[in-house]
Design an enzyme around this catalytic site. Structure first.
Site, PDB file in Angstrom:
ATOM      1  N   SER A   6      39.809  46.530  23.238  1.00  0.00           N
ATOM      2  CA  SER A   6      41.136  46.718  23.793  1.00  0.00           C
ATOM      3  C   SER A   6      41.515  45.601  24.767  1.00  0.00           C
ATOM      4  CB  SER A   6      41.212  48.100  24.461  1.00  0.00           C
ATOM      5  OG  SER A   6      42.530  48.452  24.745  1.00  0.00           O
TER       6      SER A   6
ATOM      7  N   ASP B 205      43.089  31.447  22.330  1.00  0.00           N
ATOM      8  CA  ASP B 205      44.278  30.935  21.648  1.00  0.00           C
ATOM      9  C   ASP B 205      44.973  29.845  22.453  1.00  0.00           C
ATOM     10  OD1 ASP B 205      43.733  32.677  19.636  1.00  0.00           O
ATOM     11  OD2 ASP B 205      45.676  33.711  19.678  1.00  0.00           O
TER      12      ASP B 205
ATOM     13  N   LYS C 196      39.743  47.187  18.754  1.00  0.00           N
ATOM     14  CA  LYS C 196      40.685  48.220  19.176  1.00  0.00           C
ATOM     15  C   LYS C 196      41.980  47.527  19.595  1.00  0.00           C
ATOM     16  CE  LYS C 196      42.598  51.694  21.446  1.00  0.00           C
ATOM     17  NZ  LYS C 196      43.902  51.582  22.148  1.00  0.00           N
TER      18      LYS C 196
END
Length: 483
Positions: free
Chosen positions: A345, A356, A370
């Site tokens: 999560s 990224d 998740k």
């Protein structure tokens, strides 16, 4: 570094839950009805962190408020009539209800039947949508304060009612007893889970003991652990120097004060390093999630600019985006993020944001996956519905759901620490993608391999070695300029 923006705690943001309108059936074609959910397992948080039996919920999970949610999770599948329940379906339900009341072998209480029906609405949606009774709703926010009496685990109840460990919490009785992410609790005090009443079977007074029977991947048979309950006060941030100039920060969960504590620990490490670190290992292993906004604040401390995370659902209120405000607290010093199968999560959000944006290298094993957002919808009677309303997307636009974060450098667990006897390459199942009824993600791709828990200090040593490589690369241009 500008002060961190004031962010609403999405995990617990709630809205009133409105009733559903009824509509008469149309022509011969079947009419869709809007699923309403409510049984609770889980996480995350833990993450949650469900109405399933669990000690501490994940929530993992950063959660976002939303308007009444239509029938499916498809962001493009909006339906203006999605909140209408067809009369034919109501009549079908009433017919079954009456049959049970009149003909079942034993008398059945009305409240029991209604509760079972409500829970059934949620059961087949996804593992994280759940019905929380008043007590469960009141304890749902404990991951933000981190204080309760139990053994210290983030749990997810599966459809067979067994309890899957999302992650043991650092420094708790469960962690000290050797409980691992991916373990499945099948019995408590010798009693099968299916026979246990109540939603919090592992909680109890501090000092009392509980015996849990665990099934672990790679072990031939279940085994028992006796654990003494304690008052669990979770410290979400810890730090130390690994070597001169190289710092280590451990984030075990994301609570309301995690962002501020992270800044404090980084500043202390910088001071110990003489004013500036050469690099930082950020350890997110077995971090089940927590408040999304806390993960956003940590990412913002390490990013000069760029997107951090976005969420997308079926209604506009579920669509959010968080961007860095500028000011890198480490002034460009390299970062290695350490993850494993228990990283879920909000932990995956942080790892994905730093990777990224080319701010960090990710080391470890594939994360839990998740990647969904839950909204807590309070009902008028004090109960609540925890409903999946959106998915997380990394800055590159990729969904975390089921696929998780794949590390740049993969590490293997030490068999001695996980107690496994299975050969290398044996199937591993610590993943969202293996949960029955999970939201579909990108895990169907060829070559998909779930991650593993990575306990012990060896992964930290490997992460430090990778950090030194990055520090050497980062130092080279500066040396060349001096020449």
């Amino acid at each position: 570094m500008r002060p961190a923006p004031v962010l609403l705690p999405l995990l617990l943001l709630a809205m009133p839950f409105t009733g559903l309108a009824l509509e008469a059936p149309r022509d011969p074609s079947p009419v869709q009805s809007a699923p309403v959910e409510g049984v609770a397992p889980q996480p995350e948080p833990v993450d949650a962190e469900d109405a399933h039996d669990h000690e501490h919920q994940d929530e993992g999970e950063g959660e976002d408020a939303a308007a009444p949610v239509p029938a499916t999770d498809d962001p493009d599948g909006g339906d203006a009539t999605g909140s209408r329940v067809p009369m034919a379906e109501i009549q079908r339900y009433v017919a079954v209800y009456r049959a049970i009341k009149e003909a079942y072998v034993d008398p059945v209480d009305d409240r029991f039947l209604m509760q079972s029906a409500i829970e059934g609405l949620l059961m087949d949606l996804d593992p994280h949508s759940a019905y929380l009774d008043r007590d469960e709703a009141e304890t749902f926010d404990e991951q933000t304060s981190g204080a309760y009496e139990g053994i210290g685990v983030e749990l997810l109840q599966q459809q067979d009612r067994t309890l899957k460990i999302v992650a043991p919490i650092d420094g708790t009785p469960a962690a000290r007893a050797g409980v691992l992410a991916g373990d499945v609790i099948v019995a408590i005090d010798g009693k099968p889970i299916a026979q246990i009443e109540g939603s919090e079977p592992l909680r109890g007074p501090a000092g009392s003991k509980v015996s849990i029977t665990i099934v672990r991947e790679g072990r031939d048979r279940p085994f028992d652990l006796e654990i003494q309950r304690e008052t669990i006060r979770v410290t979400s941030v810890r730090s130390r120097m690994l070597e001169p100039g190289y710092g280590y920060v451990r984030l075990s969960t994301f609570q309301a004060d995690t962002g501020a504590d992270f800044r404090k620990h980084v500043d202390e490490l910088q001071a110990k390093a003489g004013g500036r670190l050469r690099g930082l290992v950020l350890d997110l292993r077995s971090n089940p999630g927590g408040l999304l906004t806390a993960a956003v604040q940590v990412a913002d401390e390490l990013l000069e600019s760029g997107a951090i995370v976005s969420t997308r659902g079926r209604v506009p209120a579920s669509d959010t985006r968080f961007d860095a405000t500028g000011g890198d607290r480490l002034e460009g010093a390299p970062v290695v993020v350490l993850v494993d199968a228990g990283s879920a999560s909000a932990a995956e959000v942080l790892a994905g944001a730093l990777r990224d944006n080319e701010r960090a290298r990710v080391v470890g094993s594939r994360t839990f996956g998740k990647g969904s957002v839950q909204t807590l919808l309070p009902l008028g009677n004090g109960d609540s519905v925890k409903l999946t309303t959106a998915r997380y997307y990394t800055p590159s636009g990729r969904s975390i759901q089921a696929s998780g974060i794949v590390p740049d450098v993969e590490l293997q667990p030490d068999p001695k620490l996980i107690g496994g006897t299975a050969p290398t390459g044996a199937p591993r199942t610590v993943t969202e993608a293996t949960l029955p009824g999970h939201l579909r993600g990108e895990e169907e791709g060829e070559g998909y391999q779930p991650g593993s828990p990575l306990p012990g200090d060896a992964p930290i040593t490997a992460a430090l070695a990778e950090l030194k490589k990055l520090a050497g690369v980062a130092a080279a241009p500066a040396a060349a300029r001096r020449e």
